[in-house]
Design a protein around this motif. Structure first.
Motif, PDB file in Angstrom:
ATOM      1  N   LYS A 172       0.856  -1.182   0.000  1.00  0.00           N
ATOM      2  CA  LYS A 172       0.000   0.000   0.000  1.00  0.00           C
ATOM      3  C   LYS A 172       0.892   1.233   0.000  1.00  0.00           C
ATOM      4  CE  LYS A 172      -4.223  -1.805   1.662  1.00  0.00           C
ATOM      5  NZ  LYS A 172      -5.482  -1.375   2.192  1.00  0.00           N
ATOM      6  N   GLY A 188       1.664   5.347   0.575  1.00  0.00           N
ATOM      7  CA  GLY A 188       1.485   6.190   1.752  1.00  0.00           C
ATOM      8  C   GLY A 188       0.067   6.715   1.907  1.00  0.00           C
ATOM      9  N   ASN A 189      -0.649   6.853   0.796  1.00  0.00           N
ATOM     10  CA  ASN A 189      -2.034   7.338   0.849  1.00  0.00           C
ATOM     11  C   ASN A 189      -3.037   6.207   1.090  1.00  0.00           C
ATOM     12  OD1 ASN A 189      -2.161   6.007  -1.605  1.00  0.00           O
ATOM     13  ND2 ASN A 189      -2.582   7.826  -2.821  1.00  0.00           N
ATOM     14  N   GLU A 218      -3.510   3.593  -0.846  1.00  0.00           N
ATOM     15  CA  GLU A 218      -3.926   2.926  -2.082  1.00  0.00           C
ATOM     16  C   GLU A 218      -3.137   1.642  -2.283  1.00  0.00           C
ATOM     17  OE1 GLU A 218      -3.892   3.714  -6.895  1.00  0.00           O
ATOM     18  OE2 GLU A 218      -3.945   5.432  -5.539  1.00  0.00           O
TER      19      GLU A 218
END
Length: 111
Positions: A20, A22-23, A25
């Motif tokens: 994933k 950092g945001n 996603e």
């Protein structure tokens, strides 16, 4: 926020991981591994190979979406992307892996 690997056990009893960004996603997922140690080795292989542009292959799938694979030095696929709407978006996905993987922590959800 840094990227992270999520290590989990699927319904079939195999160990898998996803990366994933950092945001939050999801930028890629592994194949299934029979042993947890093998999945952990896969994570280390992604970290090791993510920075090398030559390890990525970008391709169009049969469903008209674009994907990328990250391959290890032995040419085995170690991470596969989600489907993207364009080749350029898939290429941006490889850059997301490059940014997220090197310093990503591992969240072991296997209990």
């Amino acid at each position: 926020m840094a990227g992270k690997f999520e290590l989990y056990e699927d319904k079939g009893g195999e160990y898998r991981f996803r990366l994933k960004a950092g945001n939050g996603e999801n930028v890629g997922a592994s194949e299934g591994y029979k042993a947890k140690a093998s999945a952990l080795n896969g994570i280390e292989s992604v970290k090791k190979n993510a920075a090398d542009n030559d390890r990525y292959s970008v391709f169009e799938g049969k469903n008209d979406k674009w994907y990328f694979n990250l391959k290890a030095g032995n040419h085995e696929v170690i991470l596969t992307s989600q489907g993207y709407s364009s080749k350029s978006a898939a290429e941006e996905g490889t850059a997301a892996v490059q940014r997220a993987a090197a310093d990503a922590s591992t969240d072991d959800q296997t209990g």
